[in-house]
Design a protein around this motif. Structure first.
Motif, PDB file in Angstrom:
ATOM      1  N   SER A 388       0.811  -1.227   0.000  1.00 10.07           N
ATOM      2  CA  SER A 388       0.000   0.000   0.000  1.00 10.07           C
ATOM      3  C   SER A 388       0.838   1.269   0.000  1.00 10.07           C
ATOM      4  N   ASP A 389       2.148   1.152   0.169  1.00  3.93           N
ATOM      5  CA  ASP A 389       3.012   2.320   0.015  1.00  3.93           C
ATOM      6  C   ASP A 389       3.189   2.693  -1.456  1.00  3.93           C
ATOM      7  N   PHE A 390       2.805   1.773  -2.343  1.00  2.88           N
ATOM      8  CA  PHE A 390       3.014   1.997  -3.775  1.00  2.88           C
ATOM      9  C   PHE A 390       1.721   1.975  -4.584  1.00  2.88           C
ATOM     10  N   VAL A 391       0.700   1.329  -4.077  1.00  2.00           N
ATOM     11  CA  VAL A 391      -0.568   1.265  -4.805  1.00  2.00           C
ATOM     12  C   VAL A 391      -1.713   1.555  -3.840  1.00  2.00           C
ATOM     13  N   ARG A 392      -2.782   2.075  -4.390  1.00  2.12           N
ATOM     14  CA  ARG A 392      -3.970   2.326  -3.574  1.00  2.12           C
ATOM     15  C   ARG A 392      -4.805   1.050  -3.536  1.00  2.12           C
ATOM     16  N   VAL A 393      -5.012   0.537  -2.333  1.00  2.00           N
ATOM     17  CA  VAL A 393      -5.777  -0.694  -2.151  1.00  2.00           C
ATOM     18  C   VAL A 393      -7.143  -0.323  -1.576  1.00  2.00           C
ATOM     19  N   PRO A 394      -8.249  -0.687  -2.242  1.00  2.00           N
ATOM     20  CA  PRO A 394      -9.588  -0.296  -1.777  1.00  2.00           C
ATOM     21  C   PRO A 394     -10.086  -1.171  -0.627  1.00  2.00           C
ATOM     22  N   LEU A 395      -9.392  -1.114   0.519  1.00  2.00           N
ATOM     23  CA  LEU A 395      -9.729  -1.980   1.638  1.00  2.00           C
ATOM     24  C   LEU A 395     -11.148  -1.754   2.136  1.00  2.00           C
ATOM     25  N   ASP A 396     -11.581  -0.493   2.170  1.00  2.00           N
ATOM     26  CA  ASP A 396     -12.916  -0.210   2.693  1.00  2.00           C
ATOM     27  C   ASP A 396     -13.990  -0.923   1.884  1.00  2.00           C
ATOM     28  N   VAL A 397     -13.789  -1.018   0.580  1.00  2.00           N
ATOM     29  CA  VAL A 397     -14.753  -1.717  -0.278  1.00  2.00           C
ATOM     30  C   VAL A 397     -14.588  -3.229  -0.154  1.00  2.00           C
ATOM     31  N   LEU A 398     -13.359  -3.701  -0.301  1.00  2.00           N
ATOM     32  CA  LEU A 398     -13.112  -5.140  -0.296  1.00  2.00           C
ATOM     33  C   LEU A 398     -13.611  -5.813   0.975  1.00  2.00           C
ATOM     34  N   LEU A 399     -13.504  -5.119   2.109  1.00  2.00           N
ATOM     35  CA  LEU A 399     -13.870  -5.725   3.387  1.00  2.00           C
ATOM     36  C   LEU A 399     -15.284  -5.374   3.832  1.00  2.00           C
ATOM     37  N   SER A 400     -16.059  -4.770   2.959  1.00  2.00           N
ATOM     38  CA  SER A 400     -17.429  -4.403   3.319  1.00  2.00           C
ATOM     39  C   SER A 400     -18.369  -5.580   3.099  1.00  2.00           C
ATOM     40  N   LYS A 401     -19.432  -5.625   3.894  1.00  2.00           N
ATOM     41  CA  LYS A 401     -20.431  -6.685   3.750  1.00  2.00           C
ATOM     42  C   LYS A 401     -21.181  -6.558   2.418  1.00  2.00           C
ATOM     43  N   LYS A 402     -21.360  -5.335   1.969  1.00  2.00           N
ATOM     44  CA  LYS A 402     -22.044  -5.117   0.692  1.00  2.00           C
ATOM     45  C   LYS A 402     -21.247  -5.746  -0.449  1.00  2.00           C
ATOM     46  N   TYR A 403     -19.928  -5.545  -0.436  1.00  2.00           N
ATOM     47  CA  TYR A 403     -19.086  -6.118  -1.487  1.00  2.00           C
ATOM     48  C   TYR A 403     -19.113  -7.645  -1.406  1.00  2.00           C
ATOM     49  N   ALA A 404     -19.064  -8.186  -0.175  1.00  2.00           N
ATOM     50  CA  ALA A 404     -19.103  -9.639  -0.004  1.00  2.00           C
ATOM     51  C   ALA A 404     -20.400 -10.206  -0.566  1.00  2.00           C
ATOM     52  N   SER A 405     -21.483  -9.501  -0.357  1.00  2.00           N
ATOM     53  CA  SER A 405     -22.773  -9.960  -0.876  1.00  2.00           C
ATOM     54  C   SER A 405     -22.773  -9.979  -2.405  1.00  2.00           C
ATOM     55  N   ALA A 406     -22.197  -8.951  -3.000  1.00  2.00           N
ATOM     56  CA  ALA A 406     -22.120  -8.900  -4.463  1.00  2.00           C
ATOM     57  C   ALA A 406     -21.270 -10.042  -5.002  1.00  2.00           C
ATOM     58  N   ARG A 407     -20.196 -10.341  -4.333  1.00  2.00           N
ATOM     59  CA  ARG A 407     -19.336 -11.441  -4.785  1.00  2.00           C
ATOM     60  C   ARG A 407     -20.042 -12.782  -4.602  1.00  2.00           C
ATOM     61  N   ARG A 408     -20.796 -12.907  -3.523  1.00  2.00           N
ATOM     62  CA  ARG A 408     -21.536 -14.139  -3.260  1.00  2.00           C
ATOM     63  C   ARG A 408     -22.529 -14.423  -4.383  1.00  2.00           C
ATOM     64  N   SER A 409     -23.107 -13.385  -4.926  1.00  2.00           N
ATOM     65  CA  SER A 409     -24.107 -13.552  -5.990  1.00  2.00           C
ATOM     66  C   SER A 409     -23.493 -14.087  -7.276  1.00  2.00           C
ATOM     67  N   GLU A 410     -22.166 -14.066  -7.385  1.00  2.00           N
ATOM     68  CA  GLU A 410     -21.481 -14.544  -8.586  1.00  2.00           C
ATOM     69  C   GLU A 410     -21.078 -16.013  -8.486  1.00  2.00           C
ATOM     70  N   MET A 411     -21.434 -16.659  -7.376  1.00  2.00           N
ATOM     71  CA  MET A 411     -21.164 -18.088  -7.249  1.00  2.00           C
ATOM     72  C   MET A 411     -22.081 -18.865  -8.183  1.00  2.00           C
ATOM     73  N   THR A 412     -21.584 -19.985  -8.696  1.00  2.00           N
ATOM     74  CA  THR A 412     -22.314 -20.768  -9.696  1.00  2.00           C
ATOM     75  C   THR A 412     -22.500 -22.206  -9.218  1.00  2.00           C
ATOM     76  N   HIS A 413     -23.352 -22.945  -9.907  1.00  2.00           N
ATOM     77  CA  HIS A 413     -23.642 -24.327  -9.516  1.00  2.00           C
ATOM     78  C   HIS A 413     -22.545 -25.292  -9.956  1.00  2.00           C
ATOM     79  N   THR A 414     -21.715 -24.868 -10.883  1.00  2.00           N
ATOM     80  CA  THR A 414     -20.616 -25.715 -11.349  1.00  2.00           C
ATOM     81  C   THR A 414     -19.298 -24.957 -11.203  1.00  2.00           C
ATOM     82  N   ALA A 415     -18.215 -25.661 -11.410  1.00  2.00           N
ATOM     83  CA  ALA A 415     -16.899 -25.053 -11.259  1.00  2.00           C
ATOM     84  C   ALA A 415     -16.707 -23.914 -12.250  1.00  2.00           C
ATOM     85  N   TYR A 416     -15.963 -22.881 -11.830  1.00  2.00           N
ATOM     86  CA  TYR A 416     -15.569 -21.840 -12.771  1.00  2.00           C
ATOM     87  C   TYR A 416     -14.623 -22.466 -13.799  1.00  2.00           C
ATOM     88  N   ALA A 417     -14.888 -22.223 -15.066  1.00  2.00           N
ATOM     89  CA  ALA A 417     -13.998 -22.749 -16.108  1.00  2.00           C
ATOM     90  C   ALA A 417     -12.611 -22.129 -15.999  1.00  2.00           C
TER      91      ALA A 417
END
Length: 646
Positions: A388-417
């Protein structure tokens, strides 16, 4: 008269035959000489001693059922029994958790130094029981100032090479030791290093993990000795013809000498009336600015390396606020974005609203759900997480429950190709573009390379009588040259950089690579609950998540949770160059393969089988404090990991 055509032809033929006879004679002589030489050296080779030098009595603590340790006063778990005993001895003398952690770390540097070197990385987490505060100490070195992508590209490298001085980071572990002693220790470096020095001189039995890590073939030992003679000398003692034997006595006199010199530098200051802090500074300066620094610089001068005097003198780690995320009543604290300490919160927050308890433990559907959460988190890690001394890391977003919910919605019934795309975060379009390029078909390989030269990283956790806790995940394997006569392994951690300027984890001067080792402290309902870590590269977070879920969802005790068979997603590019991966790849330990392989294959996974309690699946060490104050410690049967307490 000129000779006739027939005469000239006859002379030509005679001359040709004469020359041919001479060549044949000489070739015969050379061939005979070559055969004689080969036979001579073969005889000499077979006369050389290849057996063990001095076998020692030792019972290996690997692939055996280990009892759950219950303790009332303090507890320790580390990568070897000698390191655990060193920590216990310090705690018995009234030392702090930080003192005990340093003693254990130094003993690991000796007894497991092929995987956890004295000058390697050492991500550290500390819990202060008096204040309730959790802190992270930066335990990853920086790239030297001369290290640019152009330098590596101009040298013909597509990735940071291993077995090369160019793969070395500025050392960080000595700085970690100095910080722990200064901030929360009470004993001297001289006292804490003495047991490690003595054992390095007297020798200790080669345990199964060490022997397995350095179990090189004859050709590999010859190559090792030619390519990195100082490193080979440290472990093979100059005898390339002799393999490392199980339970043979291993001595490390050069490392002992380096540790003694550091202790002497401290003691000279104390003898002259200096205070404890001045002694610790003298010890640290001896490494980063004194004679050891000079030997490191000599190595880089001779081998065409990049380190300068200023790189070593100006190096510092530093205390930082840890990464934090939650799962139910639990808060997970991890090291900063220079590590993969964000992975546990990312994975668990995706899983938080899924009824995992309704799924049978390690069933096809359970493995599939957890694996998809892991792969979604890995995609986010690879797109957004770096120093993080060299790049901006969006920790507030990545660690938010809202973001986790959005990522959860992208889970599928079969393996990701293939590894899923990272989540979209406003203002980070370039990161998404870079991720897309890095995960194009050119990076996909049909099978993950399984390196045979060893597994790096160890672990240690300590909880003292006052309730303070320290957890460290030291690492670095001897895949680069050692400075002569030091016994100090500088590792190859630069291989965790990318040589692509668009990548978030690209190499830059002074930057830290996003290393895989990280340490974790867990709170439950606002109180200290657990300290744990593991070796295992990209498997580390996967193993720690599985152990936690085994306890929280399926009611296992700590040791049962550690012993349970594991699964290992290999669909994300390896954090180590050349960053290989297997699309939809998953590895299963043998017991799990028998019950789940067919189901996972039907979901589209590329499944492979590994032995029970395999080394690649982590070696978790953990300490839990129950609500009544009792300490529970678990040690993984996959390595020599050992729990002790009182």
């Amino acid at each position: 008269m000129k000779p006739s055509g027939e005469t000239r032809q006859l002379r030509y033929t005679q001359t040709k035959e004469f020359i041919g006879m001479q060549i044949h004679k000489k070739c015969g002589v050379w061939a005979t000489l070559a055969v004689t030489t080969v036979v001579f050296f073969a005889i000499i080779f077979f006369m050389l001693p290849r057996g063990p030098r001095d076998l020692m009595a030792y019972t290996d603590a690997i692939k055996i059922d280990k009892p759950l340790l219950r303790s009332k006063t303090f507890a320790v778990v580390t990568g070897t029994p000698w390191a655990s005993q060193a920590a216990v001895d310090v705690l018995e003398e009234g030392g702090t958790a930080c003192d005990a952690a340093v003693a254990a770390l130094l003993m690991l540097n000796v007894t497991h130094g092929e995987a956890a070197s004295f000058a390697g990385v050492a991500p550290t987490m500390v819990y202060d029981a008096a204040t309730g505060r959790v802190r992270s100490y930066i335990g990853a070195g920086k790239a030297p100032q001369a290290a640019t992508i152009e330098v590596f590209k101009n040298a013909g490298h597509e990735h940071v090479p291993t077995f090369d001085v160019l793969s070395q980071l500025i050392p960080s572990s000595p700085d970690v030791i100095a910080a722990l002693l200064s901030d929360c220790g009470s004993m001297s470096f001289s006292r804490l290093s003495a047991p490690a020095i003595k054992l390095a001189l007297d020798g200790f039995p080669v345990h199964t993990t060490l022997q397995r890590n350095l179990n090189l073939s004859l050709l590999e030992r010859i190559g090792f000795s030619i390519l990195m003679p100082s490193t080979a000398h440290n472990y093979l003692r100059g005898q390339w013809w002799r393999p490392i034997h199980l339970h043979d006595r291993m001595r490390l006199p050069e490392l002992a000498g380096s540790l003694k010199s550091l202790a002497r530098a401290e003691q000279l200051v104390l003898d002259a009336g200096g205070d404890r802090s001045a002694g610790i500074r003298a010890m640290r300066d001896y490494f980063y600015e004194g004679p050891i620094a000079e030997k490191i610089l000599d190595l880089h001068q001779q081998e065409g390396g990049l380190f300068t005097r200023q790189d070593l003198k100006n190096y510092s780690g530093g205390w930082e606020e840890p990464i934090a995320g939650s799962y139910g009543d639990y808060t997970f604290y991890g090291n900063g974005t220079w590590s993969q300490g964000i992975m546990e919160p990312l994975v668990l927050q995706i899983l938080e609203s899924i009824d995992l308890g309704a799924l049978e433990h390690n069933s096809t559907q359970y493995i599939h759900a957890v694996t998809q959460a892991i792969e979604l988190a890995m995609a986010d890690r690879d797109a957004y997480v770096a120093d993080s001394d060299f790049v901006r890391v969006p920790l507030d977003v990545l660690l938010s429950k809202k973001y986790a919910s959005a990522r959860r919605s992208e889970m599928t019934h079969t393996a990701y190709a293939e590894l899923p795309a990272p989540g979209k975060i406003t203002g980070f379009d370039r990161a998404l573009d870079a991720f897309s390029v890095q995960h194009s078909g050119n990076f996909k390989l049909s099978q993950l390379t399984k390196f045979s030269i060893g597994q790096d990283t160890s672990q240690l956790a300590v909880v003292d009588a006052e309730g303070n806790a320290v957890v460290i995940t030291p690492s670095d394997f001897p895949k680069s040259p050692m400075p002569e006569n030091t016994g100090i392994n500088l590792g190859d951690r630069m291989t965790q950089f990318r040589l692509d300027p668009a990548h978030v984890n690209s190499l830059m001067p002074g930057k830290r690579p996003r290393i895989t080792p990280h340490s974790v402290i867990v709170f439950k309902e606002g109180q200290f609950f657990m300290a744990y870590s593991t070796p295992g590269g990209d498997m580390q977070a996967q193993a720690l998540v599985q152990v936690f879920l085994n306890m929280e969802i399926f009611g296992m005790d700590l040791q049962q949770a550690i012993n349970a068979p594991r699964f290992y997603s290999i669909s994300a590019p390896s954090s180590f160059s050349p960053h290989e991966f297997t699309p939809a790849g998953i590895r299963l330990e043998a017991d799990l393969y028998a019950q789940a392989a067919q189901g996972l294959k039907s979901l589209g996974y590329d499944v492979s089988e590994d032995p029970k309690w395999d080394k690649d699946f982590g070696a978790v060490g953990a300490i839990i404090r129950n609500a009544d104050g009792e300490l529970l410690a678990g040690a993984d049967p996959r390595e020599e990991t050992t729990a002790m307490g009182r």
